[in-house]
Scaffold this motif. Structure first.
Motif, PDB file in Angstrom:
ATOM      1  N   VAL A 188       0.853  -1.190   0.000  1.00 11.64           N
ATOM      2  CA  VAL A 188       0.000   0.000   0.000  1.00 11.64           C
ATOM      3  C   VAL A 188       0.884   1.232   0.000  1.00 11.64           C
ATOM      4  N   ASP A 189       0.409   2.281  -0.664  1.00 11.90           N
ATOM      5  CA  ASP A 189       1.071   3.573  -0.546  1.00 11.90           C
ATOM      6  C   ASP A 189       0.028   4.678  -0.624  1.00 11.90           C
ATOM      7  N   ALA A 190       0.403   5.837  -0.118  1.00 13.69           N
ATOM      8  CA  ALA A 190      -0.498   6.991  -0.111  1.00 13.69           C
ATOM      9  C   ALA A 190       0.112   8.105  -0.939  1.00 13.69           C
ATOM     10  N   GLN A 191      -0.685   8.685  -1.818  1.00  8.98           N
ATOM     11  CA  GLN A 191      -0.285   9.836  -2.615  1.00  8.98           C
ATOM     12  C   GLN A 191      -0.778  11.085  -1.887  1.00  8.98           C
ATOM     13  N   LEU A 192       0.147  11.936  -1.446  1.00  6.05           N
ATOM     14  CA  LEU A 192      -0.192  13.071  -0.591  1.00  6.05           C
ATOM     15  C   LEU A 192       0.369  14.382  -1.142  1.00  6.05           C
ATOM     16  N   PRO A 193      -0.332  15.499  -0.935  1.00  6.39           N
ATOM     17  CA  PRO A 193       0.203  16.798  -1.365  1.00  6.39           C
ATOM     18  C   PRO A 193       1.465  17.187  -0.601  1.00  6.39           C
ATOM     19  N   ASP A 194       1.516  16.836   0.697  1.00  6.75           N
ATOM     20  CA  ASP A 194       2.626  17.245   1.568  1.00  6.75           C
ATOM     21  C   ASP A 194       3.225  16.000   2.209  1.00  6.75           C
ATOM     22  N   LEU A 195       4.337  15.562   1.677  1.00  7.45           N
ATOM     23  CA  LEU A 195       4.968  14.331   2.154  1.00  7.45           C
ATOM     24  C   LEU A 195       5.422  14.453   3.608  1.00  7.45           C
ATOM     25  N   GLU A 196       6.021  15.577   3.959  1.00 12.23           N
ATOM     26  CA  GLU A 196       6.525  15.743   5.321  1.00 12.23           C
ATOM     27  C   GLU A 196       5.387  15.749   6.336  1.00 12.23           C
ATOM     28  N   ALA A 197       4.266  16.382   5.986  1.00 14.22           N
ATOM     29  CA  ALA A 197       3.110  16.365   6.878  1.00 14.22           C
ATOM     30  C   ALA A 197       2.586  14.943   7.044  1.00 14.22           C
ATOM     31  N   GLY A 198       2.596  14.171   5.949  1.00 17.49           N
ATOM     32  CA  GLY A 198       2.170  12.781   6.029  1.00 17.49           C
ATOM     33  C   GLY A 198       3.054  11.958   6.946  1.00 17.49           C
ATOM     34  N   LYS A 199       4.341  12.194   6.889  1.00 15.66           N
ATOM     35  CA  LYS A 199       5.267  11.471   7.762  1.00 15.66           C
ATOM     36  C   LYS A 199       5.009  11.799   9.230  1.00 15.66           C
ATOM     37  N   ARG A 200       4.705  13.070   9.509  1.00 14.93           N
ATOM     38  CA  ARG A 200       4.406  13.446  10.886  1.00 14.93           C
ATOM     39  C   ARG A 200       3.119  12.775  11.368  1.00 14.93           C
ATOM     40  N   PHE A 201       2.078  12.802  10.527  1.00 13.68           N
ATOM     41  CA  PHE A 201       0.783  12.240  10.920  1.00 13.68           C
ATOM     42  C   PHE A 201       0.893  10.738  11.180  1.00 13.68           C
ATOM     43  N   TYR A 202       1.376   9.988  10.195  1.00 12.30           N
ATOM     44  CA  TYR A 202       1.409   8.533  10.334  1.00 12.30           C
ATOM     45  C   TYR A 202       2.520   8.072  11.273  1.00 12.30           C
ATOM     46  N   GLY A 203       3.577   8.869  11.364  1.00 12.34           N
ATOM     47  CA  GLY A 203       4.628   8.523  12.308  1.00 12.34           C
ATOM     48  C   GLY A 203       4.115   8.526  13.737  1.00 12.34           C
TER      49      GLY A 203
END
Length: 276
Positions: free
Chosen positions: A12-27
């Protein structure tokens, strides 16, 4: 020997507008750590094992969404079967370096999914454990066409379940009785169909949902505590699409991250966890 049965979900992968924000959220939500992947791609790890990836969207017209990939040992032949069965090929097979080859396709109802032919990378190194992928299902209004498609393309063996009774049912009898649409589970070819071998499912989008809701895949991640995960998602800027509720296979919530990508979390039943 391949780590994944042919046609099993493998990534699975997620396509996101803001990669760094995604890392913070899922991290914070799942305890994932990240390492650089190919290009604008971050591999997610849980306990040092690969579980998913986040990617920066290269085209603003692309949906902000989680994508699911199914394993194949011959991606060209699988793409040909998809065309023959009435599906659409969005991206022809392409090499991803030594990692493998991928393609993006859609079923006759419009739900998009990926294919993955492994090279150096098989896919998940961990699944069905907290912080990792545990299930996926396609939501569609085109039940009959979509069922025939996946069973032709992947050779899936079907088991129909009634969400009301938790028992195997005949889909036609269920519909005639006026109950909720049967939920279909799919097991890989060559296995005895049933919940113990199922790798994915199919749910029906009924008239209770907005007409503009497209066909889509919903992927689930295992968690220790569904209520806590839902609360943490909101605290991190996400939203709850479906509050926690109990099903025979555990406690589930449907969530959105802080950029709008939808996913679900599943807390296994206590008896299951206690038996492990």
């Amino acid at each position: 020997m391949a780590a994944f049965a042919r046609s099993a979900p493998c990534w699975v992968d997620a396509q996101l507008p803001d990669l760094e924000a995604g890392k913070r959220f899922y991290g914070e939500l799942f305890g994932w750590t990240f390492r650089a992947g190919e290009g604008p791609y971050a591999d997610a790890c849980s306990g040092g094992k690969l579980v998913a990836a986040l990617a920066a969207k290269q085209d603003g017209r692309m949906p902000t969404a989680w994508g699911i990939y199914f394993a194949t040992d011959d991606i060209v032949a699988t793409v040909a079967r998809i065309r023959e069965a009435g599906g659409q090929v969005i991206t022809e097979p392409v090499r991803a370096g030594r990692a493998g080859a991928l393609a993006q396709v859609a079923d006759p109802g419009g739900a998009v999914f990926g294919l993955w032919q492994a090279g150096d990378r098989e896919g998940f190194q961990k699944q069905n454990e907290p912080g990792s992928f545990c299930w996926t299902e396609v939501h569609t209004r085109e039940k009959d066409r979509v069922d025939a498609f996946y069973e032709q393309v992947f050779g899936f063996q079907a088991t129909d379940l009634s969400p009301d009774t938790e028992q195997d049912t005949d889909a036609d009898d269920s519909a005639a009785a006026g109950s909720a649409p049967a939920y279909r589970m799919w097991s890989p070819a060559g296995t005895e169909p049933g919940p113990d071998t199922a790798v994915c499912g199919r749910s029906v989008i009924t008239d209770a949902f907005p007409a503009e809701m497209p066909s889509h895949f919903l992927s689930y991640f295992a968690v220790e505590d569904c209520n806590s995960a839902a609360g943490n998602a909101v605290r991190l800027g996400g939203r709850i699409s479906a509050p926690p509720f109990d099903m025979p296979y555990g406690r589930i919530a449907v969530l959105q991250d802080d950029q709008g990508a939808v996913f679900a979390v599943l807390q296994p039943p206590v008896s299951e966890k206690g038996a492990e």
